[in-house]
Design a protein around this motif. Structure first.
Motif, PDB file in Angstrom:
ATOM      1  N   ILE A 182     -26.936  40.498 -33.518  1.00  0.00           N
ATOM      2  CA  ILE A 182     -27.413  40.945 -32.212  1.00  0.00           C
ATOM      3  C   ILE A 182     -28.898  41.272 -32.347  1.00  0.00           C
ATOM      4  O   ILE A 182     -29.281  42.182 -33.084  1.00  0.00           O
ATOM      5  CB  ILE A 182     -26.629  42.188 -31.734  1.00  0.00           C
ATOM      6  CG1 ILE A 182     -25.129  41.877 -31.658  1.00  0.00           C
ATOM      7  CG2 ILE A 182     -27.162  42.672 -30.392  1.00  0.00           C
ATOM      8  CD1 ILE A 182     -24.740  40.786 -30.682  1.00  0.00           C
ATOM      9  N   LEU A 195     -27.565  37.457 -28.436  1.00  0.00           N
ATOM     10  CA  LEU A 195     -26.908  36.833 -29.579  1.00  0.00           C
ATOM     11  C   LEU A 195     -27.926  35.873 -30.224  1.00  0.00           C
ATOM     12  O   LEU A 195     -28.546  35.079 -29.523  1.00  0.00           O
ATOM     13  CB  LEU A 195     -25.712  36.052 -29.044  1.00  0.00           C
ATOM     14  CG  LEU A 195     -24.561  35.689 -29.955  1.00  0.00           C
ATOM     15  CD1 LEU A 195     -23.990  36.918 -30.632  1.00  0.00           C
ATOM     16  CD2 LEU A 195     -23.467  35.001 -29.114  1.00  0.00           C
ATOM     17  N   THR A 209     -28.077  33.702 -26.384  1.00  0.00           N
ATOM     18  CA  THR A 209     -27.877  34.206 -25.017  1.00  0.00           C
ATOM     19  C   THR A 209     -29.211  34.753 -24.510  1.00  0.00           C
ATOM     20  O   THR A 209     -30.114  35.036 -25.293  1.00  0.00           O
ATOM     21  CB  THR A 209     -26.796  35.307 -24.948  1.00  0.00           C
ATOM     22  OG1 THR A 209     -27.184  36.391 -25.799  1.00  0.00           O
ATOM     23  CG2 THR A 209     -25.438  34.789 -25.401  1.00  0.00           C
ATOM     24  N   THR A 213     -26.816  39.934 -20.128  1.00  0.00           N
ATOM     25  CA  THR A 213     -25.658  40.810 -20.312  1.00  0.00           C
ATOM     26  C   THR A 213     -25.707  41.388 -21.719  1.00  0.00           C
ATOM     27  O   THR A 213     -26.246  40.774 -22.639  1.00  0.00           O
ATOM     28  CB  THR A 213     -24.324  40.041 -20.156  1.00  0.00           C
ATOM     29  OG1 THR A 213     -24.354  38.922 -21.045  1.00  0.00           O
ATOM     30  CG2 THR A 213     -24.087  39.581 -18.753  1.00  0.00           C
ATOM     31  N   VAL A 215     -24.402  42.138 -25.237  1.00  0.00           N
ATOM     32  CA  VAL A 215     -23.444  41.474 -26.139  1.00  0.00           C
ATOM     33  C   VAL A 215     -23.276  42.309 -27.411  1.00  0.00           C
ATOM     34  O   VAL A 215     -24.195  42.995 -27.846  1.00  0.00           O
ATOM     35  CB  VAL A 215     -23.882  40.037 -26.498  1.00  0.00           C
ATOM     36  CG1 VAL A 215     -23.748  39.117 -25.311  1.00  0.00           C
ATOM     37  CG2 VAL A 215     -25.306  40.022 -27.041  1.00  0.00           C
ATOM     38  N   PRO A 218     -20.489  39.973 -32.698  1.00  0.00           N
ATOM     39  CA  PRO A 218     -20.174  38.553 -32.878  1.00  0.00           C
ATOM     40  C   PRO A 218     -19.412  38.322 -34.192  1.00  0.00           C
ATOM     41  O   PRO A 218     -19.683  38.991 -35.184  1.00  0.00           O
ATOM     42  CB  PRO A 218     -21.553  37.891 -32.949  1.00  0.00           C
ATOM     43  CG  PRO A 218     -22.462  38.974 -33.456  1.00  0.00           C
ATOM     44  CD  PRO A 218     -21.902  40.264 -32.937  1.00  0.00           C
ATOM     45  N   TYR A 229     -17.178  37.091 -29.466  1.00  0.00           N
ATOM     46  CA  TYR A 229     -18.001  38.302 -29.325  1.00  0.00           C
ATOM     47  C   TYR A 229     -17.614  39.031 -28.043  1.00  0.00           C
ATOM     48  O   TYR A 229     -16.810  38.537 -27.248  1.00  0.00           O
ATOM     49  CB  TYR A 229     -19.488  37.947 -29.329  1.00  0.00           C
ATOM     50  CG  TYR A 229     -19.932  37.120 -28.145  1.00  0.00           C
ATOM     51  CD1 TYR A 229     -19.688  35.747 -28.112  1.00  0.00           C
ATOM     52  CD2 TYR A 229     -20.576  37.698 -27.057  1.00  0.00           C
ATOM     53  CE1 TYR A 229     -20.072  34.983 -27.027  1.00  0.00           C
ATOM     54  CE2 TYR A 229     -20.967  36.934 -25.966  1.00  0.00           C
ATOM     55  CZ  TYR A 229     -20.712  35.589 -25.957  1.00  0.00           C
ATOM     56  OH  TYR A 229     -21.083  34.835 -24.877  1.00  0.00           O
ATOM     57  N   ALA A 231     -18.933  40.725 -24.462  1.00  0.00           N
ATOM     58  CA  ALA A 231     -20.036  40.827 -23.507  1.00  0.00           C
ATOM     59  C   ALA A 231     -19.559  41.667 -22.329  1.00  0.00           C
ATOM     60  O   ALA A 231     -18.373  41.604 -21.967  1.00  0.00           O
ATOM     61  CB  ALA A 231     -20.474  39.444 -23.039  1.00  0.00           C
ATOM     62  N   TYR A 240     -15.348  36.938 -25.470  1.00  0.00           N
ATOM     63  CA  TYR A 240     -15.797  35.578 -25.188  1.00  0.00           C
ATOM     64  C   TYR A 240     -15.719  34.715 -26.452  1.00  0.00           C
ATOM     65  O   TYR A 240     -15.750  35.238 -27.567  1.00  0.00           O
ATOM     66  CB  TYR A 240     -17.262  35.588 -24.731  1.00  0.00           C
ATOM     67  CG  TYR A 240     -17.464  36.038 -23.322  1.00  0.00           C
ATOM     68  CD1 TYR A 240     -17.664  35.120 -22.288  1.00  0.00           C
ATOM     69  CD2 TYR A 240     -17.466  37.399 -23.013  1.00  0.00           C
ATOM     70  CE1 TYR A 240     -17.856  35.554 -20.986  1.00  0.00           C
ATOM     71  CE2 TYR A 240     -17.656  37.838 -21.706  1.00  0.00           C
ATOM     72  CZ  TYR A 240     -17.852  36.904 -20.700  1.00  0.00           C
ATOM     73  OH  TYR A 240     -18.039  37.320 -19.413  1.00  0.00           O
ATOM     74  N   GLN A 249     -19.756  28.822 -23.340  1.00  0.00           N
ATOM     75  CA  GLN A 249     -18.999  30.033 -23.622  1.00  0.00           C
ATOM     76  C   GLN A 249     -17.887  30.197 -22.609  1.00  0.00           C
ATOM     77  O   GLN A 249     -18.004  29.792 -21.467  1.00  0.00           O
ATOM     78  CB  GLN A 249     -19.905  31.254 -23.658  1.00  0.00           C
ATOM     79  CG  GLN A 249     -20.847  31.395 -22.502  1.00  0.00           C
ATOM     80  CD  GLN A 249     -21.783  32.583 -22.731  1.00  0.00           C
ATOM     81  OE1 GLN A 249     -21.366  33.629 -23.203  1.00  0.00           O
ATOM     82  NE2 GLN A 249     -23.041  32.415 -22.375  1.00  0.00           N
TER      83      GLN A 249
END
Lengths: 449, 141
Positions: A182, A195, A209, A213, A215, A218, A229, A231, A240, A249
């Motif tokens: 992250i 991500l 990403t 949003t 996250v 992962p 991961y 979200a 997701y 995704q």
């Protein structure tokens, strides 16, 4: 018939007697060798090794230099090898079809030697041959030929590094792998979390990403190029799955409560996670093919952070069912729950080693965070590193190295930088993994297929 | 207290090499051979220290503390290693961790810092061949 059988038996018996005779006769010389010396001490230091620039003409020479550099850097970072400065080399060039002058390498104290040759094929592909030598034994340990498109030369260097590592340590390597994590930017109050993915040596970094949003957590699939991961969607965390190759995704399902800490099963067919409903958090699995959900724990406590053993038969998780947060192991069907951690403090984020012999964890005791390992029965606890905040260990695919994140206490404004670090399982060789921005929650991929 | 004649301790004590008979054709006596000689504790310590300094233990391998390797060594009279072989060759073929441990043990014996080994040259017959066990348990356990 009977006679033939007896004859056969006699033949076997005679052979056995002969073998026994040979065995009895063998130690003739060893009768003197009754002297026995036991060595119970040694040095724990990196093996000195020389990596010569791979030979090549023109453009191939540049690839030869770059390959040698990436290979030496990989081996050096492992902490198990000490590449010797090329300026010390006496034999400066060594194409693969030439035998090394071992004396020249002994003089500079090289115990292993790597050389190679690069050619560019008419179709543009790079063809690399390399050899690994034991300098003292004056023997070749490994020799291989590999080829790829030029754009892939770094992977070639990682694959060769893995072969060298495997031949010299007995374990598979981990250089041809990637990390997701992250990536964090912005002030503490409005942190943007994206991500991100990169090679294990930090090359080929990219964001997956856009940061719109939040996250979290992962985790790689053990079998495919997919990541699971969390979200946030409408202020609720959802699980997701992200496909690295396609960039697609998908949400894994809309659950009535909040879902946490998703992770793949070793066969890649299931995701195990915790699900929180009415103040109770239990562990569930979802079959990725049928989307069928099964509940594994059923207690009034908080059960979370589940991870499978590499054989898929057991699960380690943490729970506060005993009063404080501790580690528990259960069978994959949820039966036979037993507590394995009994030390002072709280235990969190257990992760089962890919080689099965250890469980890594975060331990919080006396206001300090620690990363440690213990055997799956709870014995042999060892703390590897400590800090103001160290958390979320993830294993290299060979179970030899851990990566985790560390928060370095900040100045007056609080916060402080978060960075990724790696440490060898023996507790030596702690190193920072450079990332372009702050980093947390790392996850190490399996070897790239 | 002086042991009386016939005391078992007294009988045991004078254990000298059998006297050479006049019939035996003696050239120069072989000074290297003394059947009663033993390597002293300090001689053994010296060689252990020397080899420990040359041995890079395979730390961190799975079950590394159980990777105990025995090497059968044939020596030259000058204290250099003539040949070193792993006694458990079959395990070497099937267990890559053991092979790594065994190779690290052999590298220790071939390390220039361990050549020649600091052995008392007049006791060559005692160390002409010997078995050396490399056991990392104390360091890793």
């Amino acid at each position: 018939m009977k006679m033939r059988f007896w004859g056969l038996f006699r033949h076997v018996a005679l052979s056995a007697a002969l073998i026994a005779g040979v065995l009895v006769g063998l130690p003739g010389e060893r009768a003197y060798g009754e002297l026995r010396i036991d060595i119970s001490r040694g040095r724990v230091e990196p093996l000195p090794l020389a990596v010569i620039n791979f030979a090549g003409a023109g453009e191939a020479a540049r690839y030869g230099r770059d390959l040698a550099q990436v290979i030496a850097a990989n081996l050096e970072r492992s902490g198990l090898f000490r590449p010797i400065n090329q300026a010390a080399f006496i034999q400066r060039e060594l194409p693969v079809d030439v035998l090394p002058r071992f004396g020249d390498w002994r003089v500079i104290n090289a115990q292993a030697l790597v050389n190679g040759s690069v050619t560019v094929a008419p179709d543009g592909r790079l063809r690399v041959e390399f050899r690994l030598w034991d300098v003292y034994a004056e023997a070749q340990l490994e020799g291989q030929s590999v080829a790829t498109v030029p754009g892939n030369w770094r992977r070639l260097a990682h694959v060769i590094s893995d072969m060298i590592y495997q031949r010299l340590t007995g374990e598979s390597g981990y250089f041809d792998t990637r990390l997701v994590y992250i990536a964090e930017t912005g002030p503490a109050t409005r942190r943007v979390k994206r991500l991100a993915i990169m090679d294990q040596d930090g090359a080929n970094h990219k964001f997956l990403t856009d940061g719109s949003t939040l996250v979290l957590t992962p985790r790689f699939s053990p079998t495919t190029q997919e990541i699971t991961y969390l979200a946030y969607y409408n202020r609720r965390p959802r699980v997701y799955i992200f496909n690295i190759d396609t960039g697609q995704q998908e949400v894994l399902g809309d659950f009535p409560g909040m879902t946490f800490a998703p992770r793949f099963s070793p066969d890649g067919n299931k995701v195990i996670m915790s699900l929180s409903r009415n103040g109770v958090t239990d562990i569930y699995t979802m079959d990725l093919r049928t989307r069928a959900v099964s509940r594994l724990t059923n207690s009034p406590s908080i059960d979370t952070s589940p991870t499978y053993a590499p054989d898929g038969r057991q699960i380690v998780f943490n729970s506060d069912r005993g009063g404080s947060q501790q580690l528990y192991v259960m069978s994959s069907d949820g039966d036979n729950v037993r507590r394995i951690s009994f030390g002072r403090g709280r235990y969190a984020t257990p992760v089962w080693s890919p080689r099965g012999d250890l469980i890594a964890f975060t331990k919080i005791v006396g206001g300090q965070f620690h990363i440690g390992v213990m055997k799956p029965d709870g014995s042999g606890e060892r703390l590897l590193t400590s800090g103001f905040l160290v958390e979320a260990p993830t294993w290299a695919p060979n179970g030899r190295v851990l990566i985790y994140f560390k928060q370095i206490p900040g100045g007056q404004r609080g916060g402080g930088a978060t960075r990724l670090f790696s440490i060898d399982l023996t507790g030596f060789n702690e190193r920072e993994i450079l990332t372009p921005v702050d980093a947390s929650d790392p996850a190490w991929s399996p070897l790239i297929p | 207290m002086k042991p009386a004649a016939g005391d078992p301790a007294a009988r045991k004590a004078p254990k000298k090499p059998p006297p050479q008979t006049a019939a035996a054709p003696i050239a120069a006596p072989d000074r290297r051979f003394n059947p009663n000689a033993k390597l002293s504790v300090s001689e053994l310590d010296a060689i252990r220290d020397q080899i420990a300094d040359c041995w890079n233990i395979p730390a961190g391998a799975k079950g590394a503390e159980d990777l105990i390797v025995d090497i059968f060594v044939r020596m030259n009279p000058d204290g250099t290693v003539r040949a070193a072989e792993v006694t458990d060759k079959s395990r070497m073929r099937v267990d890559p961790f053991f092979r790594t441990a065994a190779e690290s043990a052999i590298r220790a014996l071939r390390n220039p810092r361990c050549s020649p080994l600091r052995l008392p040259l007049d006791k060559y017959d005692l160390w002409k061949t010997f078995t050396i066990g490399f056991n990392p348990r104390d360091m890793l356990g």
